[in-house]
Every structure is written in structure tokens, then in C-alpha cells.
Design a protein around this motif. Structure first.
Motif, short mmCIF file in Angstrom:
data_model
loop_
_atom_site.label_atom_id
_atom_site.label_comp_id
_atom_site.label_asym_id
_atom_site.label_seq_id
_atom_site.Cartn_x
_atom_site.Cartn_y
_atom_site.Cartn_z
N ARG A 161 0.84 -1.19 0.00
CA ARG A 161 0.00 0.00 0.00
C ARG A 161 0.88 1.25 0.00
NH1 ARG A 161 -5.30 1.29 2.26
NH2 ARG A 161 -5.51 -0.92 2.73
N ILE A 162 0.53 2.19 -0.88
CA ILE A 162 1.20 3.48 -0.95
C ILE A 162 0.18 4.56 -0.60
CG2 ILE A 162 2.44 5.12 -2.41
CD1 ILE A 162 3.31 2.75 -4.14
N ILE A 163 0.54 5.46 0.31
CA ILE A 163 -0.34 6.55 0.70
C ILE A 163 0.26 7.85 0.20
CG2 ILE A 163 -1.37 7.79 2.65
CD1 ILE A 163 -1.16 5.21 4.27
N VAL A 164 -0.57 8.64 -0.48
CA VAL A 164 -0.15 9.96 -0.96
C VAL A 164 -0.93 11.00 -0.18
CG1 VAL A 164 0.07 11.50 -2.93
CG2 VAL A 164 0.32 9.02 -3.26
N CYS A 165 -0.22 11.84 0.59
CA CYS A 165 -0.85 12.90 1.38
C CYS A 165 -0.76 14.24 0.64
CB CYS A 165 -0.16 13.03 2.74
SG CYS A 165 -0.82 11.94 3.99
N CYS A 166 -1.79 15.05 0.80
CA CYS A 166 -1.86 16.39 0.22
C CYS A 166 -2.05 16.30 -1.30
CB CYS A 166 -0.63 17.24 0.53
SG CYS A 166 -0.16 17.28 2.27
N LEU A 167 -3.29 16.14 -1.72
CA LEU A 167 -3.59 15.96 -3.14
C LEU A 167 -3.84 17.30 -3.82
CD1 LEU A 167 -5.81 12.75 -3.06
CD2 LEU A 167 -3.33 12.96 -3.26
N GLY A 168 -2.84 18.16 -3.76
CA GLY A 168 -2.87 19.38 -4.54
C GLY A 168 -2.53 19.05 -5.98
N LEU A 190 -4.97 16.42 7.80
CA LEU A 190 -3.77 15.72 7.37
C LEU A 190 -2.87 15.31 8.53
CD1 LEU A 190 -2.84 17.92 4.27
CD2 LEU A 190 -4.01 15.71 4.27
N ARG A 191 -2.81 16.12 9.58
CA ARG A 191 -1.92 15.83 10.70
C ARG A 191 -2.55 14.90 11.74
NH1 ARG A 191 1.04 21.63 11.93
NH2 ARG A 191 0.96 22.46 9.83
N SER A 192 -3.80 14.54 11.53
CA SER A 192 -4.52 13.74 12.52
C SER A 192 -4.14 12.26 12.41
CB SER A 192 -6.02 13.90 12.32
OG SER A 192 -6.74 13.01 13.14
N ALA A 193 -3.92 11.63 13.57
CA ALA A 193 -3.61 10.20 13.59
C ALA A 193 -4.78 9.38 13.08
CB ALA A 193 -3.25 9.77 15.01
N SER A 194 -6.01 9.81 13.37
CA SER A 194 -7.18 9.06 12.92
C SER A 194 -7.29 9.04 11.40
CB SER A 194 -8.45 9.66 13.53
OG SER A 194 -8.60 11.02 13.16
N GLY A 228 2.72 17.80 -0.19
CA GLY A 228 2.26 19.16 0.06
C GLY A 228 3.33 20.19 -0.26
N SER A 229 2.89 21.42 -0.48
CA SER A 229 3.82 22.50 -0.80
C SER A 229 4.35 23.22 0.43
CB SER A 229 3.12 23.52 -1.72
OG SER A 229 1.96 24.04 -1.10
N ASP A 230 3.84 22.86 1.62
CA ASP A 230 4.27 23.50 2.86
C ASP A 230 5.18 22.55 3.65
OD1 ASP A 230 4.16 25.62 4.91
OD2 ASP A 230 3.05 24.14 6.06
N ASP A 231 6.41 22.96 3.87
CA ASP A 231 7.38 22.09 4.56
C ASP A 231 6.94 21.75 5.98
OD1 ASP A 231 8.87 22.22 2.30
OD2 ASP A 231 10.59 23.25 3.16
N SER A 232 6.37 22.71 6.69
CA SER A 232 5.98 22.46 8.08
C SER A 232 4.85 21.43 8.16
CB SER A 232 5.55 23.77 8.74
OG SER A 232 4.43 24.34 8.08
N THR A 233 3.91 21.48 7.23
CA THR A 233 2.83 20.48 7.20
C THR A 233 3.38 19.09 6.91
OG1 THR A 233 1.22 22.13 6.49
CG2 THR A 233 0.66 19.83 6.10
N ASN A 234 4.27 19.01 5.92
CA ASN A 234 4.87 17.72 5.59
C ASN A 234 5.66 17.16 6.77
OD1 ASN A 234 3.84 17.84 3.01
ND2 ASN A 234 5.72 18.60 2.08
N LEU A 235 6.35 18.04 7.50
CA LEU A 235 7.13 17.59 8.64
C LEU A 235 6.23 17.09 9.76
CD1 LEU A 235 9.97 17.31 9.81
CD2 LEU A 235 9.79 19.64 10.68
N ALA A 236 5.09 17.75 9.99
CA ALA A 236 4.14 17.32 11.02
C ALA A 236 3.54 15.96 10.68
CB ALA A 236 3.04 18.37 11.19
N GLN A 248 4.01 12.23 12.77
CA GLN A 248 2.86 11.42 13.15
C GLN A 248 2.94 10.04 12.51
OE1 GLN A 248 0.44 10.58 15.39
NE2 GLN A 248 -0.33 12.69 15.18
N ALA A 249 3.35 9.98 11.26
CA ALA A 249 3.47 8.69 10.57
C ALA A 249 4.55 7.82 11.20
CB ALA A 249 3.75 8.91 9.09
N GLN A 250 5.67 8.43 11.60
CA GLN A 250 6.76 7.67 12.22
C GLN A 250 6.32 7.04 13.54
OE1 GLN A 250 10.57 7.30 11.58
NE2 GLN A 250 9.43 7.14 9.67
N ILE A 251 5.45 7.74 14.27
CA ILE A 251 4.95 7.19 15.54
C ILE A 251 4.03 6.00 15.27
CG2 ILE A 251 3.49 7.70 17.54
CD1 ILE A 251 4.56 10.58 17.40
#
Length: 571
Positions: free
Chosen positions: A4-11, A48-52, A69-77, A81-84
């Protein structure tokens, strides 16, 4: 089962990556904060940042997470969460801050940072050099432009055998699509297949490194140009200094003439001291008539004003902006250079690549506080601060003598205006334009007859998709809606390719070998096909993306008639 591949931020970028992965048959799930028209259960809508939200997308069982995503801070958040939730997940992270990306790559073992600017810039560079590249391939520590050759009746390669092309070390054959048969490239090379009308061939060409030749005429011409620029930028200071010298000369002549016993040196000494306020040898004027004393007082006032203005202008020229403007102006090439309009991420990458290949570059940027200006200064590339759509700005960059102009600002309308202004001043100049809208880009190129109009997202998205599928990606491309990737493969003792001849496994698995690194040497051409792989060898190859499923099935028999087995990927 495919991972399974997950793609976040579908801009714009994320949705393009999502569709490419689904087109290649990957098991992909999208995550976005808002619904997307026409999409169903493949898209998870939520914060996007929610664990649920990530759990609903199947993060705990996922193989790869693409942060688009185009925002570095959002991608980092999202990354944290994904690493946890899944510490072993592979993360493909789109980052604008490349320094941060490098730190994350070093810190997290399964993290790969990618930049749209870094992926797209080589294609813009190749276009500026007159090479109609569809992508790039990283080989031998340099970028090779990738081109698609469509064989037509007048094509010089029509009737030529693939065997002859394979032996040419200046290019690498990447992919082959014959018009009438389904024949893989390696088999076609071995059998001496001739190219015919309708065949399509993807090739990578060795990049040219420009080596400027010394020319005495050009050196003298540049020196003359420097003098003209110096005169232009220092004209006011020279006029004031001239006025000061004339004032001193008049005073000196006056004091000598009223008393012939005054030597010229004494009179000059007194005049300079009197005008500058330093004083000295006042006996020259002490016994003079009252008219001369009045003259002396007037000269003191005039001298104070002239000296003050002179000091101010010299200070501005040396410590202010005039000296830097002069030095910058003298560095602008007289001709055969490349003008980059817009010093964003793509503009910076293009400038660095052109300079690294030996070409002269001029940058035009309207933002005086541009964050990349220091890097460009360190490369000794001249920067013209102004509006590139204005004729005066382009003329100051010697637009009529330039090889090409790249309009790569973040504003599509500004890029169009710059390109039209450039064509108006220099109709024959090669113009490369950046456009964020793929449909607008195509119409723009057709209507205004620009050489190339490129969309960075269209260029970069396949690389993100290829990296998500797996492996250390060296290049990628799309041919007839089929995504192929170039990657390196580390041969281990238990690898299914180990102790196998390259041409045998290439024909069975349908990949194209590029070269092999073994024992501190590289193997190419015909020797490559007959080479037997051993543990520790690194095989560089291109392969259709849908074949990369074998990366996750290493136990499948290599030469079975079903899906070929997997292989280890070089770290």
C-alpha cells in the motif's frame, strides 16, 4: 499482494502523483483535507496531521508514504505522526528546504527528500541549451538529457541497426517501442533489428561541458567595456574631483601671482590646506592685500562645499551601492550567455547547472531581498535587480547577444510578458518559459511560437511516483502511458541475478542494462551484455514501473513465466 502506498496532500502535484501510481497498477490511497470530484473510496478526507486520518488510510500496514504538500511544516508534522504510527514506513518527502531534507535523510533511515525544483531544473537547462529533453538520468555523477526519437521517413536513423547505436558510448539506449512487434531492447540489439518508420526509441545523451576559449580580442573588448562602465558609474564623482582640482589650481596661481616670492610648492601647500580645512603655511596670505584675504575666505567656503560633496560621493561609490553596481555591470557577458529571469528554487538550480557546465549566466530578479542572492554572488554570477519584463532591464543584460532566456518566475503572466518582451527585442533568441498550467503551457507554445514551455509538476511527478514504487531512482520517464524508471541494483550472494549473464536476465525480466560498477571499474556496451554478475557488483538499469512489484517478492523464480522475481536495491 502489492504494498500500500499513501499519498498525502492531493494538490496539483500530489494528485498527479496519485493518478500516475494508480495508472501503473499500484495499490494507492490518497489523503486530502477536502473531497475531490470524481474520486471515491480511494481518497480519505480528513485533517492531514490527525492520527485518525492516517489510520483510516491504513498507515500501519502501508509500505510507503508520499508527502506531496507545498508547505514544509505540514509535511514535517505528517512525517512525525506517521513515524509514531509506523516506524518502518518508507517516506518520500517533498521539501522546499533542501538543507532540511539532507538532515532528515541522514537522520531517518527510510526517508527520501525530493524537490520539484531540483527535478525540473535539468530539463529547463537542457531546453535552454537547445536540447528537447523529456527528462534526465543521473549517470557518472552528471545529468544526461533524455530524448524520445520517433523514427520517420526522413529520420537519419531509419534503417540503422540498434546494434550500431548500442555501441556508441556517447549515448545510452533506455527504452524501445517497435511499431509492429513486441520486442525488448536487448533482444533487438542482439538480433541486429533495424529501425523503421513508426518505431520509438528513448535515449540518454552524454552532456556537453562547455570550455570557453581564450580570445585576446574578447579580453580587450571586455576591458574597454569595463572602462565605459566605470566612466558611467563614476561620472559624478569624477566631475566633483575635477572641480576640486580646478579650485586648488586657481588658488595656487592667485597666490603665486600676488607675490612672486611665494614658491609654487608653498602656494600649492597653502591652497590645499586652506580649501580642505587642514591649514598650513598661512604666511602666504598674511601679508596679502585685503582683496586676497576676501578671496581666501571665499575659497574656504567654496572648498568646504566641494570637499564635502567629494567625500560624500567617494564614500557612496566605495562603500555604497555604486561600486557593487559597477563590479556587477562589468561581469555581465558581452554575448553567448544565458539570462535567467526569476531567482526562485528552479532559477537557482538552473544557474548552478549552467555555471557548472562552463556557461556564462546573468540573473534578473526584482526582489532585492531574495534569499538565494548570496549563493549567486558566491558563484560570481551577475544579478540585475529589476523588472525583467522591461526593455531597459533586458537590454542591460545584453539580450540581443544572449543565447537563450529562461522566464522561470512563479507568476505565469509575468513569465509570458518577459518572454514576449525578449522576443520583441531579439526575435531569434531561444526562449524557455515556465508555466504552472499544462493546458495553458501547450497553447502558449503554439500561439506565441516559443521554443519550449515547461510545467515543473509534469516533469517532477513521475519521479515521485517512481520513488514511491521503490528503489534508488536515478531517472524516469513516460512512454506510451507506461512509466519506466532507472535505478541501481546491488547484487548480493542470494540475489536471483547473481551468477547470471546480463543479457539472459535482461531478456527474461524485460529491463535494459546501462552499465555495471565492479572492482572500481565500469562495464559498458557489448562487454556489459556478456558480463556475469557477482556479489558486490552494482547493476544500473531501466525497467517498466509495473515490473517493480518484484522488489517485494524476492523468492519468486526468476525465469518463471509469471511475474519475475525481485532484487535488492543499492542503498
Amino acid at each position: 499482494m502489492k504494498p500500500r502506498i499513501i499519498v498525502c496532500c492531493l494538490g496539483e502535484t500530489g494528485y498527479k502523483i496519485f493518478r500516475l501510481l494508480r495508472q501503473q497498477g499500484a495499490f494507492v490511497v490518497g489523503v486530502n483535507e477536502t473531497p475531490i470530484k470524481g474520486e471515491g473510496s480511494d481518497i480519505i478526507v480528513g485533517h492531514l496531521r490527525s492520527a485518525s486520518t492516517l489510520l483510516a488510510a491504513g498507515i500501519q500496514g502501508a509500505h510507503t508514504l508520499v508527502l506531496a504538500g507545498s508547505d514544509d511544516s505540514t509535511n514535517l508534522a505528517i512525517l512525525m505522526q506517521a513515524q509514531i504510527l509506523n516506524p518502518n514506513i518508507r517516506i518520500i518527502n517533498r521539501l522546499f528546504n533542501t538543507n532540511l531534507g539532507d538532515r532528515l535523510d541522514q537522520t531517518l533511515p527510510n526517508h527520501t527528500s525530493m524537490s520539484v525544483s531540483a527535478l525540473a531544473a535539468p530539463v529547463f537547462t537542457f531546453a535552454a541549451l537547445g536540447n528537447r529533453a523529456i527528462g534526465q538520468l543521473e549517470l557518472y555523477n552528471s545529468y544526461w538529457p533524455i530524448q524520445e526519437e520517433w523514427i520517420h521517413d526522413q529520420h537519419p536513423w531509419k534503417g540503422q541497426t540498434l546494434t550500431e547505436l548500442w555501441a556508441d558510448r556517447s549515448r545510452m539506449l533506455i527504452y524501445y517501442l517497435p511499431i509492429n512487434t513486441k520486442l525488448d531492447l536487448v533482444s533487438a540489439v542482439i538480433e541486429g533489428k533495424q529501425l523503421q518508420t513508426g518505431d520509438r526509441l528513448i535515449i540518454a545523451s552524454k552532456p556537453d561541458v562547455h570550455k570557453p576559449k581564450f580570445s585576446l580580442f574578447q579580453t580587450l573588448n571586455k576591458f574597454k567595456h569595463s572602462l565605459e562602465k566605470f566612466q558611467q558609474h563614476s561620472q559624478s564623482a569624477i566631475l566633483v574631483i575635477l572641480c576640486l582640482l580646478i579650485t586648488i589650481f586657481i588658488a595656487t596661481v592667485t597666490y603665486v601671482s600676488i607675490n612672486l616670492n611665494n614658491s609654487i610648492v608653498d602656494s600649492l601647500y597653502f591652497s590645499v590646506g586652506m580649501i580642505t580645512g587642514a591649514g598650513g603655511n598661512e604666511k602666504v596670505a598674511e601679508n596679502a592685500p585685503e582683496s586676497i584675504k576676501i578671496f581666501t575666505a571665499i575659497m574656504m567656503l567654496v572648498g568646504a562645499g566641494v570637499v564635502g560633496i567629494c567625500y560624500a560621493l567617494l564614500n557612496d561609490f566605495v562603500l555604497g551601492t555604486r561600486l557593487s553596481e559597477y563590479l556587477n555591470a562589468t561581469r555581465i557577458p558581452e554575448g553567448n550567455h544565458y539570462i535567467i529571469c526569476g531567482l526562485g528554487g528552479i532559477g537557482l538550480q538552473i544557474a548552478q547547472q549552467l555555471r557548472a557546465n562552463g556557461y556564462e549566466v546573468v540573473v534578473i530578479e526584482r526582489d532585492t531581498n531574495c534569499r538565494f542572492a548570496g549563493i549567486i554572488d558566491a558563484l560570481k554570477i551577475p544579478i540585475i535587480k529589476g523588472d525583467a519584463s522591461l526593455s531597459t532591464t533586458l537590454e542591460s543584460a545584453n539580450i540581443k547577444q544572449a543565447e537563450a532566456l529562461l522566464a522561470v518566475t512563479s507568476d505565469d503572466m509575468a513569465n509570458l510578458e518577459i518572454a514576449l518582451s525578449a522576443k520583441g527585442l531579439a526575435p531569434k533568441i531561444r526562449v524557455v518559459v515556465r508555466s504552472q498550467d499544462p493546458q495553458f503551457a501547450l497553447m502558449e507554445q503554439q500561439v506565441f511560437n516559443f521554443e519550449t514551455v515547461l510545467n515543473p509538476i509534469e516533469i517532477a511527478a513521475p519521479a515521485f511516483a517512481a520513488a514511491a514504487i521503490g528503489g534508488r531512482i536515478l531517472g524516469n520517464g513516460i512512454t506510451a502511458d507506461s512509466l519506466w524508471v532507472a535505478l541501481s541494483v546491488l547484487i548480493t550472494p542470494n540475489h536471483p541475478f547473481c551468477q547470471k549473464r546480463v543479457q539472459d536476465i535482461a531478456r527474461s525480466v524485460d529491463f535494459v542494462p546501462l552499465y555495471i560498477e565492479t572492482n572500481n571499474q565500469t562495464i559498458h556496451s557489448w562487454e556489459l551484455l556478456s558480463f556475469v554478475l557477482n556479489p558486490g557488483d552494482i547493476l544500473y538499469l531501466t525497467i517498466p514501473a509495473h515490473r517493480l512489484e518484484q522488489l517485494w517478492h524476492p523468492l519468486t523464480s526468476l525465469f518463471s513465466h509469471q511475474s519475475p522475481s525481485g532484487f535488492a536495491v543499492a542503498p
